[in-house]
Scaffold this active site. Structure first.
Site, PDB file in Angstrom:
ATOM      1  N   CYS A 192     -11.114   3.159   0.668  1.00 30.83           N
ATOM      2  CA  CYS A 192      -9.661   3.353   0.747  1.00 30.83           C
ATOM      3  C   CYS A 192      -9.223   2.584   1.976  1.00 30.83           C
ATOM      4  O   CYS A 192      -9.887   2.661   3.026  1.00 30.83           O
ATOM      5  CB  CYS A 192      -9.322   4.834   0.897  1.00 30.83           C
ATOM      6  SG  CYS A 192      -7.618   5.163   1.435  1.00 30.83           S
ATOM      7  N   HIS A 250      -6.981   3.010   4.072  1.00 30.78           N
ATOM      8  CA  HIS A 250      -6.654   3.802   5.264  1.00 30.78           C
ATOM      9  C   HIS A 250      -7.890   4.075   6.138  1.00 30.78           C
ATOM     10  O   HIS A 250      -7.769   4.223   7.349  1.00 30.78           O
ATOM     11  CB  HIS A 250      -6.054   5.159   4.869  1.00 30.78           C
ATOM     12  CG  HIS A 250      -4.601   5.124   4.556  1.00 30.78           C
ATOM     13  ND1 HIS A 250      -4.114   4.617   3.376  1.00 30.78           N
ATOM     14  CD2 HIS A 250      -3.515   5.528   5.271  1.00 30.78           C
ATOM     15  CE1 HIS A 250      -2.797   4.726   3.375  1.00 30.78           C
ATOM     16  NE2 HIS A 250      -2.403   5.272   4.508  1.00 30.78           N
ATOM     17  N   CYS A 254      -4.554  -1.720  -1.592  1.00 29.05           N
ATOM     18  CA  CYS A 254      -4.790  -0.302  -1.833  1.00 29.05           C
ATOM     19  C   CYS A 254      -5.809  -0.183  -2.962  1.00 29.05           C
ATOM     20  O   CYS A 254      -5.589  -0.736  -4.047  1.00 29.05           O
ATOM     21  CB  CYS A 254      -3.460   0.332  -2.226  1.00 29.05           C
ATOM     22  SG  CYS A 254      -3.591   2.030  -2.790  1.00 29.05           S
ATOM     23  N   GLU A 292      -2.051   8.688   8.134  1.00 31.53           N
ATOM     24  CA  GLU A 292      -0.666   8.215   8.079  1.00 31.53           C
ATOM     25  C   GLU A 292       0.209   8.893   9.138  1.00 31.53           C
ATOM     26  O   GLU A 292       1.193   8.330   9.592  1.00 31.53           O
ATOM     27  CB  GLU A 292      -0.111   8.496   6.677  1.00 31.53           C
ATOM     28  CG  GLU A 292       1.151   7.760   6.338  1.00 31.53           C
ATOM     29  CD  GLU A 292       0.970   6.249   6.193  1.00 31.53           C
ATOM     30  OE1 GLU A 292      -0.104   5.796   5.763  1.00 31.53           O
ATOM     31  OE2 GLU A 292       1.923   5.525   6.508  1.00 31.53           O
ATOM     32  N   ASP A 309       0.881  -1.178   0.000  1.00 28.58           N
ATOM     33  CA  ASP A 309       0.000   0.000   0.000  1.00 28.58           C
ATOM     34  C   ASP A 309       0.914   1.223   0.000  1.00 28.58           C
ATOM     35  O   ASP A 309       2.129   1.101   0.189  1.00 28.58           O
ATOM     36  CB  ASP A 309      -0.878  -0.016   1.268  1.00 28.58           C
ATOM     37  CG  ASP A 309      -1.793   1.208   1.374  1.00 28.58           C
ATOM     38  OD1 ASP A 309      -2.377   1.594   0.346  1.00 28.58           O
ATOM     39  OD2 ASP A 309      -1.906   1.788   2.470  1.00 28.58           O
ATOM     40  N   SER A 310       0.330   2.389  -0.171  1.00 27.90           N
ATOM     41  CA  SER A 310       1.118   3.620  -0.088  1.00 27.90           C
ATOM     42  C   SER A 310       1.605   3.872   1.344  1.00 27.90           C
ATOM     43  O   SER A 310       2.536   4.644   1.547  1.00 27.90           O
ATOM     44  CB  SER A 310       0.270   4.799  -0.546  1.00 27.90           C
ATOM     45  OG  SER A 310      -0.889   4.880   0.267  1.00 27.90           O
TER      46      SER A 310
HETATM   47  N1  DGL Z   1      -4.726   3.300   0.970  1.00 24.00           N
HETATM   48  C1  DGL Z   1      -4.921   3.714  -0.365  1.00 24.00           C
HETATM   49  C2  DGL Z   1      -6.236   3.256  -0.963  1.00 24.00           C
HETATM   50  O1  DGL Z   1      -6.769   2.256  -0.543  1.00 24.00           O
HETATM   51  C3  DGL Z   1      -4.567   5.090  -0.812  1.00 24.00           C
HETATM   52  C4  DGL Z   1      -4.090   6.145   0.094  1.00 24.00           C
HETATM   53  C5  DGL Z   1      -3.290   7.173  -0.663  1.00 24.00           C
HETATM   54  O2  DGL Z   1      -3.884   8.098  -1.219  1.00 24.00           O
HETATM   55  O3  DGL Z   1      -2.075   6.999  -0.728  1.00 24.00           O
HETATM   56  O4  DGL Z   1      -6.750   3.848  -1.872  1.00 24.00           O
END
Ligand code: DGL
Length: 283
Positions: free
Chosen positions: A202, A204, A92, A170, A29-30
């Protein structure tokens, strides 16, 4: 550009023949968002070794171009393939939307992605209005539009692109006044539009699910999908005879940004005593 068909063929067949149930599973993931998926995977596949890559030097993916996201997805996949992973979970929504087709075309191992849980949300809504929270890039993607076209009949979808929310999470800011305010700005327009079901699109966002629930109130269903990803991964491993069924599992983290930064947010999320190393620079 890049790889000649013959070389690609050779890479494919060697990856396919070398896979072994003892090999680890890659998850990326990011940032720490994919942890919500990693936890579900670890719970349903407790014997697996999980190699997690947090690409924090390039976060947020949700505000990057499709080319940049695909480039990072390839760099991380090459890193994981060099460590002999038997499957990769693209933990992600943004990277799945932008890069999973390209990855499947280039590498011969199974990729399991994550997409906003639009289908169960349409099945659950009673008001006929479903809200989706996701990154700007996911909302803009052809894959998201196709998903809505496939499952969206009969109900109305309202979307909210949450610029800035993944970065906020984050930083380990999971509760408190500022987080609450930011979330209100994203969730309230969905409620005003009549949504009784909200999809966390997302990875996160489940890390702040309690705040989303509090803002949305008891009559709104909040949907996340870590469990579905874990079940799909398990099914694919089983099908290929690659599921590890005994021995101790574990997790190891690699990060492209700050090691101390990742440790700090992992600690805020209740994850301690974890190995965290730097992701080697891509050359
Ligand atoms: N966790 C990521 C997702 O599921 C993206 C978060 C980011 O923008 O880096 O889309």
């Amino acid at each position: 550009p890049g790889i000649a068909p013959k070389v690609k063929q050779a890479l494919h067949s060697s990856a396919a023949t070398c896979a072994d149930s003892e090999h680890p599973i890659g998850v990326f993931d990011s940032g720490v968002g994919g942890l919500t998926i990693l936890r579900a995977v670890a719970a349903s596949l407790p014997h697996e070794m999980l190699l997690y890559v947090a690409d924090t030097a390039y976060l947020p993916y949700g505000q990057k171009s499709p080319d940049e996201i695909r480039r990072r997805a390839r760099v991380i996949t090459r890193f994981l393939v060099a460590r002999q992973v038997k499957a990769i979970v693209v933990a992600c929504n943004t990277a799945t939307a932008m890069a999973i087709d390209a990855l499947r075309g280039e590498f011969a191992l199974p990729f399991i992605g994550v997409e906003p849980a639009v289908k169960p949300a349409f099945a659950a809504t009673r008001s006929g209005v479903v809200g989706v929270l996701a990154t700007p890039a996911t909302m803009d993607s052809a894959r998201f539009r196709a998903l809505v076209a496939r499952f969206g009949g009969g109900a109305r979808l309202v979307t909210q692109a949450c610029a800035g929310l993944a970065e906020h999470i984050e930083r380990g800011e999971l509760d408190g006044e500022q987080t609450e305010q930011l979330l209100r700005g994203f969730v309230e327009p969905l409620l005003c539009a009549g949504a009784d079901t909200i999809v966390l699109g997302c990875t996160h966002y489940p890390l702040v699910v309690e705040s989303v629930r509090r803002i949305a109130g008891p009559d709104v269903t909040v949907i996340e999908n870590g469990g579905a990803v874990a079940r799909e991964l398990s099914r694919q491993l089983e099908q290929r005879g690659l599921r590890r069924t005994q021995g101790e599992g574990g997790r190891r983290f690699h990060v492209s940004g700050s090691v101390a930064g990742l440790r700090k947010v992992l600690t805020a999320l209740g994850e301690t005593n974890l190995g965290v190393e730097s992701l080697p620079e891509d050359r």
